[in-house]
Design an enzyme around this catalytic site. Structure first.
Site, PDB file in Angstrom:
ATOM      1  N   SER A 135      -9.255  -0.366   9.143  1.00  0.00           N
ATOM      2  CA  SER A 135      -9.648   0.069  10.698  1.00  0.00           C
ATOM      3  C   SER A 135     -10.975   0.303  10.685  1.00  0.00           C
ATOM      4  O   SER A 135     -11.815   0.415  11.497  1.00  0.00           O
ATOM      5  CB  SER A 135      -9.090   1.647  10.737  1.00  0.00           C
ATOM      6  OG  SER A 135      -8.903   2.156   9.292  1.00  0.00           O
ATOM      7  N   LYS A 153     -16.382  -6.225   1.442  1.00  0.00           N
ATOM      8  CA  LYS A 153     -16.349  -5.249   3.100  1.00  0.00           C
ATOM      9  C   LYS A 153     -17.474  -4.791   3.508  1.00  0.00           C
ATOM     10  O   LYS A 153     -19.019  -3.992   3.208  1.00  0.00           O
ATOM     11  CB  LYS A 153     -15.938  -3.674   1.967  1.00  0.00           C
ATOM     12  CG  LYS A 153     -15.624  -3.019   2.964  1.00  0.00           C
ATOM     13  CD  LYS A 153     -14.095  -2.235   1.565  1.00  0.00           C
ATOM     14  CE  LYS A 153     -13.402  -0.837   2.830  1.00  0.00           C
ATOM     15  NZ  LYS A 153     -12.996   0.841   2.149  1.00  0.00           N
ATOM     16  N   MET A 240     -17.886  -5.781  -4.640  1.00  0.00           N
ATOM     17  CA  MET A 240     -17.148  -5.191  -5.150  1.00  0.00           C
ATOM     18  C   MET A 240     -15.997  -6.288  -6.001  1.00  0.00           C
ATOM     19  O   MET A 240     -16.196  -7.337  -5.956  1.00  0.00           O
ATOM     20  CB  MET A 240     -16.267  -4.461  -5.944  1.00  0.00           C
ATOM     21  CG  MET A 240     -14.642  -4.494  -4.082  1.00  0.00           C
ATOM     22  SD  MET A 240     -14.289  -3.364  -3.670  1.00  0.00           S
ATOM     23  CE  MET A 240     -14.727  -3.814  -2.179  1.00  0.00           C
ATOM     24  N   ASP A 283      -5.765   8.102   1.100  1.00  0.00           N
ATOM     25  CA  ASP A 283      -5.048   7.573   2.087  1.00  0.00           C
ATOM     26  C   ASP A 283      -3.924   6.476   1.251  1.00  0.00           C
ATOM     27  O   ASP A 283      -4.144   5.700   0.605  1.00  0.00           O
ATOM     28  CB  ASP A 283      -6.059   6.559   2.651  1.00  0.00           C
ATOM     29  CG  ASP A 283      -5.740   5.811   3.639  1.00  0.00           C
ATOM     30  OD1 ASP A 283      -4.515   5.331   3.546  1.00  0.00           O
ATOM     31  OD2 ASP A 283      -6.500   4.872   4.257  1.00  0.00           O
ATOM     32  N   ASN A 288      -3.379  -0.814   0.439  1.00  0.00           N
ATOM     33  CA  ASN A 288      -4.772   0.262  -0.437  1.00  0.00           C
ATOM     34  C   ASN A 288      -4.387  -0.339  -2.362  1.00  0.00           C
ATOM     35  O   ASN A 288      -4.824  -0.055  -2.862  1.00  0.00           O
ATOM     36  CB  ASN A 288      -4.870   1.697  -0.526  1.00  0.00           C
ATOM     37  CG  ASN A 288      -5.821   1.743   0.543  1.00  0.00           C
ATOM     38  OD1 ASN A 288      -6.047   0.638   1.387  1.00  0.00           O
ATOM     39  ND2 ASN A 288      -5.533   3.027   1.253  1.00  0.00           N
ATOM     40  N   ASP A 302      -9.949   1.217  -1.809  1.00  0.00           N
ATOM     41  CA  ASP A 302      -9.945   1.662  -0.886  1.00  0.00           C
ATOM     42  C   ASP A 302     -10.662   3.257  -1.209  1.00  0.00           C
ATOM     43  O   ASP A 302      -9.028   4.303  -0.946  1.00  0.00           O
ATOM     44  CB  ASP A 302      -9.316   1.569   0.525  1.00  0.00           C
ATOM     45  CG  ASP A 302      -9.560   2.110   1.375  1.00  0.00           C
ATOM     46  OD1 ASP A 302     -11.095   3.180   1.740  1.00  0.00           O
ATOM     47  OD2 ASP A 302      -9.485   1.524   2.606  1.00  0.00           O
TER      48      ASP A 302
END
Length: 454
Positions: A135, A153, A240, A283, A288, A302
């Site tokens: 998202s 990311k 990462m 979340d 994840n 995440d």
């Protein structure tokens, strides 16, 4: 499947996107209403709004907008769980699986703004094809000149600046739809949602949360946490370690022992987050988590949604679990109301139904031995018992936002256990966590919690 479509980054472009969404949904609802009236039916507003065509239209538009709009759609698809008809849940689940990706030209502009026009010089190799798209950003695989394999990311442009407006627009659509009672105050929840999404959009904050989780879990061989590359990470780009792993849902094909071990680790983590850590990654999106079949370890990803677990939230779960383990129905209802899990108006008006639900829950969860998450009769029976409560819109209640985000993680973890058909000694696990919590607080009363055979 995800598509390559430019992210609408300007305020007017995003507002136009919401206008198209609202117009399409209203048009679809009108058409559905006319169709049902022609068949002699008298459909409710929810009947004509919650149709597969409207769900598909909504999912597609939210996937194009991305950002907070898509994030709220993901929350709806996950949190609604068994409340949505299966066909609608399957359509909205698209938002959990993949978002649309940026076209290469837009990706290049974002990275050039972060690192300069020669940004590729930071890498020995950079794959322009995204590994994943969600998202708020998409992820690419790359390698540094020292051979270190990394994941990059990249945040979608305009996402951070559009969070407040996106949430306000979604709230307006919900209000206009009539799906929410006028008396239901969701303003505190919207404020907290804006705060959390602003935090998620700050990749420097996420890098710090990732480091902290790596330290907390360094001695736990069941988990792997990537380490950030600080010198290349900024507010809108996070670099990462790249750690290989398969989607957590692939565990569904593994042995019962492997599935149980993985879910026991994840439930242990949730209990540690509530009672031991000073934070929780709130979340529970399945994306994840990754699973390494060769090692049995779970890769955690995440950390943008990591946030503090407040003392009052921790105390609310302590009261609730203590009453549940003791099989004390009245004390558990009192704890549910005190913690904000249940509204006081609902508790007063529907006390007999609530008591029956709590009795059933205590009896089911307090059985010695393994709790079978594959047993769908538990959910079905709870839904039937609560049907009258759910229909009474006047007593709908929104828990305090800090509690709601924690409960979302608890519920999401349980939903994954259902998906994997896990079997776990839940009572013993919660009892052990509570005993550790009391020991840490200096409480040593051996009668405080009954054993699993009590």
């Amino acid at each position: 499947m995800s598509r390559s479509r430019a992210v609408p980054s300007g305020r007017l472009a995003r507002l136009a996107g919401f206008g198209q969404l609202a117009g399409g949904v209203v048009g679809g609802a009108l058409a559905e209403g006319v169709r049902r009236l022609a068949q002699g039916q008298r459909p409710s507003l929810a009947d004509v709004l919650l149709t597969p065509a409207n769900a598909l239209r909504t999912a597609d538009q939210l996937a194009r907008l991305r950002g907070a709009a898509m994030k709220l759609g993901q929350m709806l698809s996950l949190d609604a769980g068994d409340l949505l008809p299966p066909e609608l849940a399957s359509i909205l689940s698209r938002l959990r699986e993949a978002g649309d990706t940026m076209p290469p030209s837009q990706l290049n502009r974002v990275l050039a703004a972060e690192w300069g026009r020669d940004w590729r010089g930071h890498f020995a190799r950079f794959d322009p094809r995204p590994l994943a798209a969600a998202s708020i950003g998409q992820v690419h695989r790359a390698s540094l000149h020292d051979g270190r394999e990394v994941a990059v990311k990249v945040q979608y442009p305009g996402v951070a600046a559009s969070i407040d407006a996106d949430i306000d627009n979604v709230a307006t659509l919900l209000r206009l739809s009539g799906l929410l009672p006028d008396a239901l105050d969701i303003a505190p929840l919207l404020t907290e949602a804006k705060l959390q999404l602003h935090e998620e959009a700050d990749y420097r904050r996420e890098a710090e949360q990732m480091r902290r989780y790596g330290e907390r879990l360094a001695a736990d061989g069941r988990f792997v946490v990537p380490a950030p590359v600080t010198e290349l990470s900024g507010r809108h780009v996070l670099v990462m370690d790249y750690i290989a792993g398969a989607p957590i849902e692939t565990l569904a094909q593994a042995s019962q022992t492997q599935r149980n071990a993985a879910m026991a680790a994840l439930f242990d983590l949730v209990l540690q987050e509530i009672f031991d850590f000073d934070a929780m990654q709130t979340d529970p999106n399945f994306a994840n988590y990754r699973w390494q079949a060769e090692t049995g370890r779970i890769v955690l990803l995440d950390f943008g949604a990591a946030r503090a677990v407040l003392p009052e939230t921790r105390a609310a779960y302590r009261r609730m679990f203590t009453a549940g383990l003791a099989g004390d129905r009245d004390r558990l209802i009192e704890a549910l109301v005190e913690g904000g899990f249940v509204g006081s108006a609902m508790s007063r008006k529907h006390r007999p139904a609530l008591a029956e639900m709590v009795d059933f829950m205590i009896g089911h969860l307090n059985r010695p031995g393994l709790f079978d998450f594959a047993d769908r009769s538990f959910v079905g029976h709870m839904r039937n018992l609560g049907e009258g409560i759910a229909r009474d819109r006047a007593t709908w209640h929104v828990p305090p936002a800090p509690t709601l985000f924690v409960q979302r993680k608890v519920s999401g973890t349980a939903l994954l256990a259902v998906r994997l058909k896990a079997q776990l000694p839940l009572r013993d696990m919660v009892g052990a966590a509570m005993a550790d919590d009391r020991a840490g607080a200096g409480e040593t009363d051996p009668q405080a919690l009954p054993s699993s055979q009590g």
